[in-house]
Design an enzyme around this catalytic site. Sequence first.
Site, mmCIF file in Angstrom:
data_model
loop_
_atom_site.group_PDB
_atom_site.id
_atom_site.type_symbol
_atom_site.label_atom_id
_atom_site.label_comp_id
_atom_site.label_asym_id
_atom_site.label_seq_id
_atom_site.Cartn_x
_atom_site.Cartn_y
_atom_site.Cartn_z
ATOM 1 C CG HIS A 27 -1.813 -1.179 1.339
ATOM 2 N ND1 HIS A 27 -1.239 -2.466 1.690
ATOM 3 C CD2 HIS A 27 -3.209 -1.158 0.948
ATOM 4 C CE1 HIS A 27 -2.577 -3.197 1.696
ATOM 5 N NE2 HIS A 27 -3.571 -2.550 1.489
ATOM 6 C CG HIS A 260 -5.808 2.056 -0.367
ATOM 7 N ND1 HIS A 260 -5.912 2.671 0.716
ATOM 8 C CD2 HIS A 260 -5.870 0.619 0.050
ATOM 9 C CE1 HIS A 260 -6.059 2.025 1.843
ATOM 10 N NE2 HIS A 260 -6.246 0.353 1.194
ATOM 11 C CD GLU A 408 -19.576 -6.196 25.089
ATOM 12 O OE1 GLU A 408 -20.566 -6.431 25.815
ATOM 13 O OE2 GLU A 408 -19.528 -5.201 24.207
ATOM 14 C CG HIS A 470 -28.033 -12.610 26.595
ATOM 15 N ND1 HIS A 470 -28.689 -12.075 25.380
ATOM 16 C CD2 HIS A 470 -27.784 -11.515 27.300
ATOM 17 C CE1 HIS A 470 -28.595 -10.880 25.659
ATOM 18 N NE2 HIS A 470 -28.070 -10.555 26.837
#
Length: 657
Positions: A27, A260, A408, A470
């Site tokens: 890149h 890129h 999280e 869950h």
Amino acid sequence: MQPVENKAITTIRILAAEAIQKANSGHPGLPIGSAPAAYTLWKQMRHDPADPNWQGRDRFVLSAGHASMLEYALLHLFGYGLTIEDIKSFRQWGSKTPGHPEYHHVPGVETTTGPLGQGFATAVGMATAETRLAAHFNREGFPVVDNYTYVLMGDGCMMEGVTSEAASLAGSMKLGKLIALYDSNNITIEGSTSITFTENVAMRFQAFDWHVQEVADGEDTAAIATAIANAKAVSDKPSLIILHTEIGHGTPKAGTASAHGEPLGEDNIKAMKAFYHWEYEEAFTVPEEVKTHFTTLREGYAQDHAAYCKMWQDYCAKYPALADEWKEWHSNALPAAFVEDQRLWNWEKPMATRATSGTVLNVLAEYVPNLFGGSADLAPSNKTELKGKPFYAPDCRDAANIHFGVRELAMTCACNGIVIYGGLRAFCATFFVFSDYVKPALRLSAIMRLPLLFVLTHDSIGVGEDGPTHQPIEQLAALRATPNTLVFRPADGKETAACYIAALQSGLPSVLALTRQNLPQYEGSGKIAMKGGYILQDCEGKPDVILIASGSEVEHCVKAAAILADKGKKARVVSMPCMELFDAQDEAYKNAVLPLDVRARVAVEAGASISWYKYIGLDGACVCRDDFGASGPYSILFKEYGFTPENVVATAERIMA
């Protein structure tokens, strides 16, 4: 800027383009466009290439890891030990210059990056660790912990959700020594960012309570230097410097998506060299005046390092107890007294392993004062609060607990950064089913072999009424499939303690999957659980069947063995809290636990069956769950899904027939 500095920046650009061209992969766009900012940043950083691990150094994280050749060019020129041959072997087998920066693989690379946004979030953890250690160890006139954490990120990092999670946390915690440089070149692989990314990033970060500046021209090194100085002057907010750059600046592909992620091509590199008035025909040339310039810079860095070392010597003389504590905190040795503490081995009443874990964690905190971590807004359920110890906050840095909020992934990235920074033992926690949010960063923990502890509770359909969203099913198998990772599922209090000890001594990321519901305590459990699998309960002579389980399902096997005994069948019960540790034992031990001539084996676990076939073979059977759960009391769910002693017995009888 001096002419030699302009030539140094051009050298960075040319090296990056040539290495990518030689590899025919990489890149080039961001390394070329960000070279002025990267040079300006590194020039003023406190670091010493002669000692990449110097504790007093500033930290630099390339969150846009695909721009690795930018960092490799910097490491080469600043003198970190990367040779020009290493640059030439970019992305090749066995090289020191892999496709994305790799921690421990390349001197000077602070963390493995590549998954966009994670480097930024990891840097938040590094900045957090800096404030924690500074609050504990610094004394007036002795700033032994006093560094900045810098990040270079791109448009892709800004789009990833983890960046917002981490930026929100960093702003809330007022991490004033975290400075992010955002290369805003408005290009991604698919084209202009305008097709998907039209938000006002400056306003977003201001809303996160960051100090925000914009540099209109990414080529303006004076403006960049001023922005960095301004950011360092702000003590109560993290800083974002938005650099408006042109991807592939100075090449025929400038401003295009093709700059890129693909080599420029030989003709375009020639045109690039003409644009920058690069007079050297031979590839990978570093002009002598550029080499001299970087040598001069290194002399200044060495002087800074020497001054720090002198301060540290004076600190040790004046504060010997703190100096000894510093060494202990950085040793990662587990105190022997913790392993022998009888609170870990005496459990009387039935308890959920999340509760026994909470007890073990708090005992650990008594012996390991640098234990530092928390939960994603679930500490009361995870039982992870370190009782009587303060929570980390802008006005309380010398703390043990962290409120991560409902974040999280950012939590795990930040804990990676805390571990990498050094001097702290980190843990993080959430519900086991949300390991799906944790997993991307846990994977980097595993790649980097970081000793990070994951406390993941509510580990099965035993969650009950919360229902299938869950109730973990496939998560155990997924984590067990992750290399360099230990997955523990203890069956009682003593196993929980053994799992903690094994995890803390392993030097690897370790997951503790823990129950919500109460489990019995077993006489036969104990330190032997550190072998990963062991005979919990045996029979006289050769068993007719071996019942193998982890966690809560060990209870069903123990009860099933009693029923089988009443029917005249001999059953051995094997508890398997950690497959990875059991698999690492020698063949003699493994064959003693699971003898090859006993082919009737039943594996019992309230999760996917895929992990167990290596133990049960063609003649064995699983009592597992290969479909999602349902909402209802856990006792009903276990019965309906066959997690009962009676079903274990029926399964054993079927394979023994």
